[in-house]
Each structure stands twice: as C-alpha cells, then as structure tokens.
Scaffold this motif. Structure first.
Motif, short mmCIF file in Angstrom:
data_model
loop_
_atom_site.label_atom_id
_atom_site.label_comp_id
_atom_site.label_asym_id
_atom_site.label_seq_id
_atom_site.Cartn_x
_atom_site.Cartn_y
_atom_site.Cartn_z
N GLN A 290 0.82 -1.20 0.00
CA GLN A 290 0.00 0.00 0.00
C GLN A 290 0.86 1.26 0.00
O GLN A 290 0.59 2.22 -0.72
N PRO A 296 -5.15 2.68 -2.92
CA PRO A 296 -6.22 3.39 -2.19
C PRO A 296 -6.74 2.60 -0.99
O PRO A 296 -7.25 3.18 -0.04
N GLU A 297 -6.62 1.26 -1.02
CA GLU A 297 -7.05 0.43 0.10
C GLU A 297 -5.96 -0.57 0.45
O GLU A 297 -5.18 -0.99 -0.41
#
Length: 539
Positions: A290, A296-297
C-alpha cells in the motif's frame, strides 16, 4: 485432479480466469484458490505455462479447469547475445559464436595433423616430404588464425564479465538512461521478454471473456491489466484482482542480467494502479504494498494455509518414513518446498556429521521444475559420507502435505536473510504447524518472532552451522515440549485454507456485486481484530 477441457455449462456467480506464470503443479496456493473458488460457485479457468516437463495441456482441479499455454520466448534473448559492443569491438557478437569459432579452428588443426601423419605413415620417401612441405602454408595459417580466434574469444569473455558487473559504469548507464527517459515504462527496453508472456496469453484470455481476472504475482499483473483494458473497451465490466505473492523490490536480481530486476520493478510499478482489488500473503507485505504503490485500500490478506482433503481425494497418503527406509525410532528432519541457495538447505546436509543417526528428507522433487539444486544436495551428501541419510522425495498432492509431513520428528526452515524472507510466515511454516511438528527456523523476522511467541520451535542464527545443530538437538531432545504449543485454543484455526478461501470469496463478491456465499462480509467490513489474527504466508 481429473482430466478435462471444457468449462462448466451450469449457472455460476461469474467467470474467473486465473493467470499464473508456471506449470501449476507444485503451486499449492494457485491450486487451492482455483478449487475453492469453483466450490464457491464461480466458473474458474486457470491459465498456466506449458514447459518441457508438462505431461498434459488441460485437466481439472475439482470444478476448475486448467489450461497450459505454450510461451515462445524469442524476446527473452538479451541484446548482448547477438550484438557487437563498443566496449570490446573485437569480441564476437555472442559467446556461442565464439565457442563455434574456437571449435572450428581446433577441428581444422586436427584435420591437418591427421593428413600429415597419414602422409608420413603411408608413403615415405621424397613424395611424402613434398606433401608435408605443401601443408606448411595451411599449418601456418591455422596457427595464426587460432591465435586470432583465441584472442577474440578472450575479448568475448572479458566483455561478458564486464556486462554482468552491475557496478560497471557502462552497465549502469543504459539502465539509468532508460529509467530517466521512460520512467516506469523502462521495462520495455530493459526486459522486452515480458512481452512474450503477453503475446502468449492474450488470445486465450480475450476469448474467455472473464468477469474477474485473478493475476498471480507480478509477471501476470501486466497481462491482466491490459486484458482488463481491452475488455472494458469492448463494453464488458471486467474486474482485476492482483494476488501479490512477494515484494518485487525485495527479490534477488539475476547474476547473468543486471537489467532484469530494475525491469520487473518498473513493470510492477506501471501496472500496480490498475487492479480493482489486491490480495497478498501477509499483513507486513500488505502495508508495504500500500505504501510503495499508493494503493487506495490496504490489500486483503489471504494466507497460503493448508486445506482439508477434497471430497474426491483418492489414494492413501504416502508414508514418508517408508520412502526414506527408516523406522519409527530414527530421527527424521523434513524440509518441504523449493530448493535454491537462498533457502539455506545445504546446512541440513552439512550438519549431518555432527548429528549422528539423524536423517533429512527433502520433499522437493518437482515434476515440472528444475531440480538442479536438489541434486547438488545429494552430491554434497556423497562427499561428506552421509548419502545414506539424505533423501530426496517427490511432491505430494497439496491436500496430502500435512499428514505426509507429520511422520517426521521436526520441520526445518533454514532460509537466509532476504527482504521477502523477513515479511511472512511461509507456506511450510503453516504446513509444519498443522502437522504438529516442532519447527527449527532461522532468525528471519516474522517466523522467528512467531516461533518464540508460540513456543512451537527453536530459532537459530541463519547460516550458522553450530547454532543450527544446537537447535536441532534441542527439539529432538524434548519434542513434546514444542508440540504442546499446538494445544493452545485457536492457534491453528485461522491457519486453514478454508478460512482464507472465505476471504478471497469476499473479494470476488465485493467486485461483482453478486450474492455472497455463506453470508460472508466484504473485506472492508473486517475489523482490526480480525486482521490481527492473520499472520502472513508465502511458499
């Protein structure tokens, strides 16, 4: 596995096409994912790569269909294999050309020598002397040309040595140049061989018209991303899942190609923004992915945990001790999985002179893989005089792994310190755990911390022969002390494939917006406590 080639006609929740860059056999994570997704109501087609050891092109894993594709690799040839270089302008264009010329000159000289000996033996007198004299120009030419060829051959090898030096300025310069000019697109110049996979997979992938593409690991990520773009351009709502098995930046580069690792890093970075969902093998790696790719997640964590035997499983589990030819009283250490220098398996052989009566079993002979390193272990055992205590065993079906391993006295994970080795509980750690084996593990971060916290094994300093022997003696002296750790309630419950399959199904379901099997929650609704119960895994 059953033979088969046709996808099911029954109603499904959608078609999932899984992509993997191997022959499927020996890749337990991919096999389990395909089977469990099919069991959950998805139509699954798994596309892999056919190699020289592949016996069939199509078969079935439960309800999932497997198809192996041929991947011609002309673009895998490196430019240095067919181009001249200004570094050494007198070098041959390739080492194969150099070897050909050296052998050709040797053959010419051998022929001239044979003709000279024949003339001397068969004729005698002045005619023979005349014929030998007539050969002098040819012999002189062959001698001079041989010196020239040897010089150019030497230049070729000196050039290759310089080209393989990652710190050489003329090696680093073109890499830096393409990185600065093309950014993440630089892989097109640094490793055009990645296009060979795209060209081999694209037709089959497009014809299947998947609802979800599940791309395993980084090499399949770009193939899945481009297929998703083509599908959406055609009006289909295809979704892409990236299953990241390891951190590309932590992979060991290739000694024969300094361009390879920068190319893979750039390739992954270019396509990391395309997936609609990302899953990976550990919490640590999820956080790293990430952060590195600005996802984004946070990726969902799907452990590569052991699975229960499927309903159609046939045949008895092989007897590990019988295959080794030992009785129940003989101490046996087992290692399960791929073998290469960074896995540290040689220490298990090197320590045998210090561990009398101990046998080691390497469950590593892959019918679809390169077993060179495994054979080297056997050769080293012969040199040490312990060959009768080293056993190379074939892989078993993934649902047989746990009962097969349980016949050993301890499981060993001797891997060296590498970035990806620090990040996760690898597959064999979980397999050993379900086999209730004491574990002897090197001091790589995540596994060492887990073994110490649970009390299920002994930790030794990686690559330290004396400390490894100490750890082995400790677990063999009191195995029940370590096995007792598995009696702790809940320790093994989360380390099952059935639990992980539900997580993967949640990911698919959230992307498709279809009814979930078994009332599973979407990934976003899992609590922090849920995630903390999951430890990472990778083979």
């Amino acid at each position: 596995m059953q033979a088969g080639s046709n996808t099911d006609a029954r109603p499904t929740r959608g078609r999932v096409v899984m992509l993997v860059d191997n022959g499927v056999h020996g890749d337990s994570r991919v096999q389990k994912a395909a089977r469990s997704a099919a069991d959950a109501g998805w139509e699954v087609v798994l596309l892999g790569i056919r190699n020289a050891r592949s016996e069939v092109d199509t078969w079935r894993i439960g309800g999932a269909e497997v198809r192996l594709l041929r991947v011609p690799k002309p673009l895998h040839r490196l430019p240095r294999e067919y181009r001249r270089s200004l570094r050494r302008p007198l070098a041959y264009a390739s080492t194969s050309r150099a070897a050909y010329r050296v052998q050709e000159i040797k053959a010419w000289q051998a022929d001239l020598y044979e003709r000279r000996i024949r003339a001397r033996a068969l004729d005698g007198g002045p005619p023979a002397a005349v014929r030998q004299a007539a050969q002098l120009p040819s012999r002189a030419a062959a001698t001079a040309l041989a010196r020239w060829v040897r010089f150019r051959n030497g230049e070729t090898h000196r050039l290759r040595k310089a080209q393989l030096d990652p710190e050489a300025p003329l090696t680093r310069l073109p890499i830096r140049l393409w990185q600065s000019v093309l950014g993440n697109r630089a892989w097109r110049r640094l490793d055009p061989g990645l296009w060979d996979f795209e060209l081999a997979f694209r037709t089959a992938l497009d014809e299947l018209k998947p609802d979800i593409i599940h791309a395993n690991d980084f090499r399949m990520l770009g193939i899945g991303a481009r297929a998703t773009l083509r599908a959406r351009a055609a009006g289909r709502h295809t979704k892409l899942v990236w299953d990241a098995h390891e951190f590309v930046g932590g992979i060991t580069g290739r000694a024969d190609n300094p361009r390879w690792l920068p190319a893979q890093i750039a390739y992954t970075a270019e396509y990391a923004a395309y997936p609609d969902a990302v899953v990976t093998v550990s919490d640590t790696l999820a956080d790293l992915l990430q952060e590195t790719h600005a996802l984004p997640e946070r990726p969902a964590v799907v452990l590569n945990a052991p699975m229960a035997p499927p309903a159609e499983a046939e045949g008895e589990v092989p007897d590990l001790r019988a295959l080794c030819g030992v009785d129940d009283r003989t101490p046996v250490l087992v290692y399960s999985g791929a073998v290469n220098p960074s896995r540290g398996c040689q220490i298990m052989v090197e320590a045998l002179p210090e561990l009398p009566d101990v046998h080691v079993a390497f469950v590593t002979m892959n019918p679809n893989g390169d077993n060179t390193f495994s054979e080297r272990l056997r050769e080293r055992a012969v040199e040490l005089g312990v060959a009768d205590r080293v056993h190379l065993l074939p892989y078993v079906a993934h649902w047989q792994v746990v009962p097969f391993l349980s016949a050993a006295d301890a499981g060993v994970i001797p891997i060296h310190h590498k970035p990806n080795h620090e990040l996760a509980l690898i597959t064999k750690f979980l397999e050993y755990s379900h086999a209730r084996l004491p574990i002897v593990v090197s001091d790589v971060k995540t596994m060492a911390q887990t073994a110490r916290a649970t009390g299920q094994g002994e930790v030794f300093t990686a690559e330290d022969l004396a400390d490894y022997a100490r750890a082995v003696r400790a677990v063999l002296a009191d195995p029940q002390r370590y096995r007792a750790a598995y009696d702790k309630p809940g320790l093994l419950d989360g380390w099952t494939w059935e639990a992980q399959a539900r997580i993967l199904d949640e990911v698919y379901t959230s992307l498709r917006g279809v009814s979930r099997a078994g009332g599973a929650r979407p990934p976003a609704s899992r609590s922090a406590e849920d995630e903390q119960q999951l430890a990472g895994t990778s083979r």
